[in-house]
Design an enzyme around this catalytic site. Sequence first.
Site, PDB file in Angstrom:
ATOM      1  N   PRO A  23       0.603  -1.276   0.095  1.00 14.00           N
ATOM      2  CA  PRO A  23      -0.258   0.055   0.578  1.00 14.00           C
ATOM      3  C   PRO A  23       0.549   1.456   0.081  1.00 14.00           C
ATOM      4  O   PRO A  23       1.544   1.425   0.410  1.00 14.00           O
ATOM      5  CB  PRO A  23      -1.179   0.019   1.279  1.00 14.00           C
ATOM      6  CG  PRO A  23      -0.005  -1.502   1.996  1.00 14.00           C
ATOM      7  CD  PRO A  23       0.669  -2.192   0.676  1.00 14.00           C
ATOM      8  N   ASN A  24       0.125   1.997  -0.702  1.00 14.65           N
ATOM      9  CA  ASN A  24       1.021   3.910  -0.895  1.00 14.65           C
ATOM     10  C   ASN A  24       2.180   3.644  -1.522  1.00 14.65           C
ATOM     11  O   ASN A  24       2.939   4.469  -1.796  1.00 14.65           O
ATOM     12  CB  ASN A  24       1.356   4.479   0.355  1.00 14.65           C
ATOM     13  CG  ASN A  24      -0.059   4.604   1.708  1.00 14.65           C
ATOM     14  OD1 ASN A  24      -1.063   4.837   0.886  1.00 14.65           O
ATOM     15  ND2 ASN A  24       0.198   3.457   2.950  1.00 14.65           N
ATOM     16  N   ARG A  27       4.799  10.612  -2.591  1.00 12.20           N
ATOM     17  CA  ARG A  27       4.823  10.847  -1.620  1.00 12.20           C
ATOM     18  C   ARG A  27       5.787  11.163  -0.150  1.00 12.20           C
ATOM     19  O   ARG A  27       7.153  10.355  -0.912  1.00 12.20           O
ATOM     20  CB  ARG A  27       3.978   9.368  -1.182  1.00 12.20           C
ATOM     21  CG  ARG A  27       3.982   9.129   0.312  1.00 12.20           C
ATOM     22  CD  ARG A  27       3.445   7.544   0.360  1.00 12.20           C
ATOM     23  NE  ARG A  27       3.932   6.681   1.341  1.00 12.20           N
ATOM     24  CZ  ARG A  27       4.559   5.702   1.988  1.00 12.20           C
ATOM     25  NH1 ARG A  27       4.817   4.717   1.012  1.00 12.20           N
ATOM     26  NH2 ARG A  27       3.843   5.102   3.463  1.00 12.20           N
ATOM     27  N   TYR A  31      10.845   9.130   1.079  1.00 10.15           N
ATOM     28  CA  TYR A  31      11.191   8.309   0.286  1.00 10.15           C
ATOM     29  C   TYR A  31      11.861   8.390  -1.093  1.00 10.15           C
ATOM     30  O   TYR A  31      11.793   7.588  -2.044  1.00 10.15           O
ATOM     31  CB  TYR A  31       9.489   7.241   0.392  1.00 10.15           C
ATOM     32  CG  TYR A  31       8.991   6.812   1.395  1.00 10.15           C
ATOM     33  CD1 TYR A  31       9.738   6.062   1.328  1.00 10.15           C
ATOM     34  CD2 TYR A  31       7.517   7.964   1.624  1.00 10.15           C
ATOM     35  CE1 TYR A  31       8.491   5.175   3.191  1.00 10.15           C
ATOM     36  CE2 TYR A  31       7.351   7.576   2.753  1.00 10.15           C
ATOM     37  CZ  TYR A  31       7.718   5.854   3.609  1.00 10.15           C
ATOM     38  OH  TYR A  31       7.372   5.076   4.356  1.00 10.15           O
ATOM     39  N   ASN A  85       8.136  -5.605  -0.862  1.00  6.14           N
ATOM     40  CA  ASN A  85       7.762  -4.075   0.496  1.00  6.14           C
ATOM     41  C   ASN A  85       7.082  -4.681   0.296  1.00  6.14           C
ATOM     42  O   ASN A  85       5.935  -3.159  -0.498  1.00  6.14           O
ATOM     43  CB  ASN A  85       8.758  -2.730  -0.566  1.00  6.14           C
ATOM     44  CG  ASN A  85       8.610  -1.627   0.086  1.00  6.14           C
ATOM     45  OD1 ASN A  85       7.849  -1.595   1.082  1.00  6.14           O
ATOM     46  ND2 ASN A  85       8.897  -0.413  -0.289  1.00  6.14           N
ATOM     47  N   ALA A 111       3.388  -0.746   4.648  1.00  7.31           N
ATOM     48  CA  ALA A 111       2.795  -1.123   6.044  1.00  7.31           C
ATOM     49  C   ALA A 111       1.997  -2.360   6.615  1.00  7.31           C
ATOM     50  O   ALA A 111       2.069  -2.013   7.515  1.00  7.31           O
ATOM     51  CB  ALA A 111       2.025   0.468   5.939  1.00  7.31           C
ATOM     52  N   HIS A 142       4.397  -4.029   9.073  1.00 10.79           N
ATOM     53  CA  HIS A 142       4.369  -4.319  10.434  1.00 10.79           C
ATOM     54  C   HIS A 142       2.619  -4.732  10.940  1.00 10.79           C
ATOM     55  O   HIS A 142       2.659  -5.170  12.679  1.00 10.79           O
ATOM     56  CB  HIS A 142       3.937  -2.490  10.844  1.00 10.79           C
ATOM     57  CG  HIS A 142       5.535  -1.870  10.217  1.00 10.79           C
ATOM     58  ND1 HIS A 142       6.649  -2.442  10.253  1.00 10.79           N
ATOM     59  CD2 HIS A 142       5.104  -0.767   9.120  1.00 10.79           C
ATOM     60  CE1 HIS A 142       7.422  -1.198   9.276  1.00 10.79           C
ATOM     61  NE2 HIS A 142       6.529  -0.675   8.695  1.00 10.79           N
ATOM     62  N   ASP A 183       2.188 -15.799   6.722  1.00 14.89           N
ATOM     63  CA  ASP A 183       2.280 -16.935   6.445  1.00 14.89           C
ATOM     64  C   ASP A 183       2.323 -17.489   4.739  1.00 14.89           C
ATOM     65  O   ASP A 183       2.054 -18.481   4.149  1.00 14.89           O
ATOM     66  CB  ASP A 183       0.374 -17.304   7.078  1.00 14.89           C
ATOM     67  CG  ASP A 183       0.203 -17.618   8.329  1.00 14.89           C
ATOM     68  OD1 ASP A 183       1.031 -17.639   9.028  1.00 14.89           O
ATOM     69  OD2 ASP A 183      -1.139 -17.372   8.671  1.00 14.89           O
ATOM     70  N   GLU A 219      13.307  -9.438   1.511  1.00 13.26           N
ATOM     71  CA  GLU A 219      12.305  -8.080   1.659  1.00 13.26           C
ATOM     72  C   GLU A 219      12.933  -7.004   1.757  1.00 13.26           C
ATOM     73  O   GLU A 219      14.334  -6.614   1.842  1.00 13.26           O
ATOM     74  CB  GLU A 219      11.943  -8.684   3.676  1.00 13.26           C
ATOM     75  CG  GLU A 219      11.238  -6.786   3.583  1.00 13.26           C
ATOM     76  CD  GLU A 219      11.622  -7.351   5.394  1.00 13.26           C
ATOM     77  OE1 GLU A 219      11.445  -8.332   6.521  1.00 13.26           O
ATOM     78  OE2 GLU A 219      10.853  -6.563   6.195  1.00 13.26           O
ATOM     79  N   HIS A 251      12.871  -2.231   2.098  1.00  9.77           N
ATOM     80  CA  HIS A 251      12.749  -1.054   2.701  1.00  9.77           C
ATOM     81  C   HIS A 251      13.233   0.165   1.464  1.00  9.77           C
ATOM     82  O   HIS A 251      14.706   0.071   1.721  1.00  9.77           O
ATOM     83  CB  HIS A 251      12.460  -1.026   3.827  1.00  9.77           C
ATOM     84  CG  HIS A 251      11.883  -1.727   4.274  1.00  9.77           C
ATOM     85  ND1 HIS A 251       9.980  -1.993   4.401  1.00  9.77           N
ATOM     86  CD2 HIS A 251      11.802  -3.356   5.002  1.00  9.77           C
ATOM     87  CE1 HIS A 251       9.368  -3.123   4.355  1.00  9.77           C
ATOM     88  NE2 HIS A 251      10.899  -3.487   4.777  1.00  9.77           N
ATOM     89  N   LEU A 252      12.201   1.023   1.305  1.00  7.68           N
ATOM     90  CA  LEU A 252      13.327   2.274   0.616  1.00  7.68           C
ATOM     91  C   LEU A 252      13.566   2.956   2.076  1.00  7.68           C
ATOM     92  O   LEU A 252      15.115   3.089   1.738  1.00  7.68           O
ATOM     93  CB  LEU A 252      12.059   3.377  -0.139  1.00  7.68           C
ATOM     94  CG  LEU A 252      11.788   2.576  -1.417  1.00  7.68           C
ATOM     95  CD1 LEU A 252      10.004   2.969  -1.073  1.00  7.68           C
ATOM     96  CD2 LEU A 252      12.473   3.281  -2.481  1.00  7.68           C
ATOM     97  N   SER A 253      13.064   3.271   2.950  1.00  9.46           N
ATOM     98  CA  SER A 253      12.965   3.802   3.618  1.00  9.46           C
ATOM     99  C   SER A 253      14.105   3.098   5.671  1.00  9.46           C
ATOM    100  O   SER A 253      14.035   1.916   5.136  1.00  9.46           O
ATOM    101  CB  SER A 253      12.384   4.901   5.159  1.00  9.46           C
ATOM    102  OG  SER A 253      11.691   3.317   5.390  1.00  9.46           O
ATOM    103  N   ARG A 299      13.196   5.121  12.421  1.00  7.22           N
ATOM    104  CA  ARG A 299      11.992   5.431  12.237  1.00  7.22           C
ATOM    105  C   ARG A 299      10.861   5.065  13.724  1.00  7.22           C
ATOM    106  O   ARG A 299      11.577   5.191  14.444  1.00  7.22           O
ATOM    107  CB  ARG A 299      11.416   5.448  11.102  1.00  7.22           C
ATOM    108  CG  ARG A 299      12.029   5.425   9.405  1.00  7.22           C
ATOM    109  CD  ARG A 299      11.572   6.042   8.444  1.00  7.22           C
ATOM    110  NE  ARG A 299      10.243   6.052   8.584  1.00  7.22           N
ATOM    111  CZ  ARG A 299       9.101   6.057   7.166  1.00  7.22           C
ATOM    112  NH1 ARG A 299       9.582   5.375   6.944  1.00  7.22           N
ATOM    113  NH2 ARG A 299       7.951   6.934   7.238  1.00  7.22           N
ATOM    114  N   ARG A 344       7.464   0.653  13.436  1.00  9.75           N
ATOM    115  CA  ARG A 344       8.124   0.474  12.290  1.00  9.75           C
ATOM    116  C   ARG A 344       9.422  -0.353  12.691  1.00  9.75           C
ATOM    117  O   ARG A 344       9.801  -1.121  11.566  1.00  9.75           O
ATOM    118  CB  ARG A 344       8.422   1.366  11.077  1.00  9.75           C
ATOM    119  CG  ARG A 344       7.537   2.015  10.613  1.00  9.75           C
ATOM    120  CD  ARG A 344       8.165   3.347   9.674  1.00  9.75           C
ATOM    121  NE  ARG A 344       6.773   4.247   9.994  1.00  9.75           N
ATOM    122  CZ  ARG A 344       5.786   4.592   9.283  1.00  9.75           C
ATOM    123  NH1 ARG A 344       5.831   3.242   7.865  1.00  9.75           N
ATOM    124  NH2 ARG A 344       5.371   5.629   8.813  1.00  9.75           N
TER     125      ARG A 344
END
Length: 154
Positions: free
Chosen positions: A16-17, A24, A29, A80, A83, A86, A93, A104, A106-108, A113, A117
């Site tokens: 999402p997002n 954003r 990001y 990625n 949200a 988390h 599963d 896995e 992540h950009l940030s 943070r 997170r």
Amino acid sequence: MAKKSRAKAIYVLNGPNLNLLGTREPDVYGRTTLSDIGDMTAARAQSHGYDVVFSQSNHEGELVEWIHEAREAAAGIIINAGAYTHTSIAIHDALRALSCPIVEVHLSNTFAREEFRHHSYISPVASGVIVGFGANSYLLAVDAVASLIEEAAI
Ligand code: DQA
């Protein structure tokens, strides 16, 4: 020059997002769009001989469906989950049921943070995690997943 394509693709799934990348919170990001990341990722995967299936959804169930599809169709998966990283036991599963390498991404740097997170439901079922390198995280993830696929094939 790109290598000949291998039978199975690398799946790159985005949660999402992430469709809003570029506009954003650019201070967090960056300004690279998801479409740009898709192109960069596809080019890097081609250099390893893999096609990419690059997808984004704001819906947890759709991400779960794509992970199920990846059980048969993917040589490896980069995720990625945004949200959902988390919160989502459903994605945890679904990933558990895969036998291919999982990276896995992540950009940030999620550990630098907010506290919420710092926990990931993805990390315990991932082969490895790449965080905090902006759009470059995806390229590092392609290199990582390609080498894990090669190692598994030996
Ligand atoms: C993110 C980090 C998550 O905490 C956040 O919810 C995102 C993006 C990242 O790539 O840095 O949506 O996964």
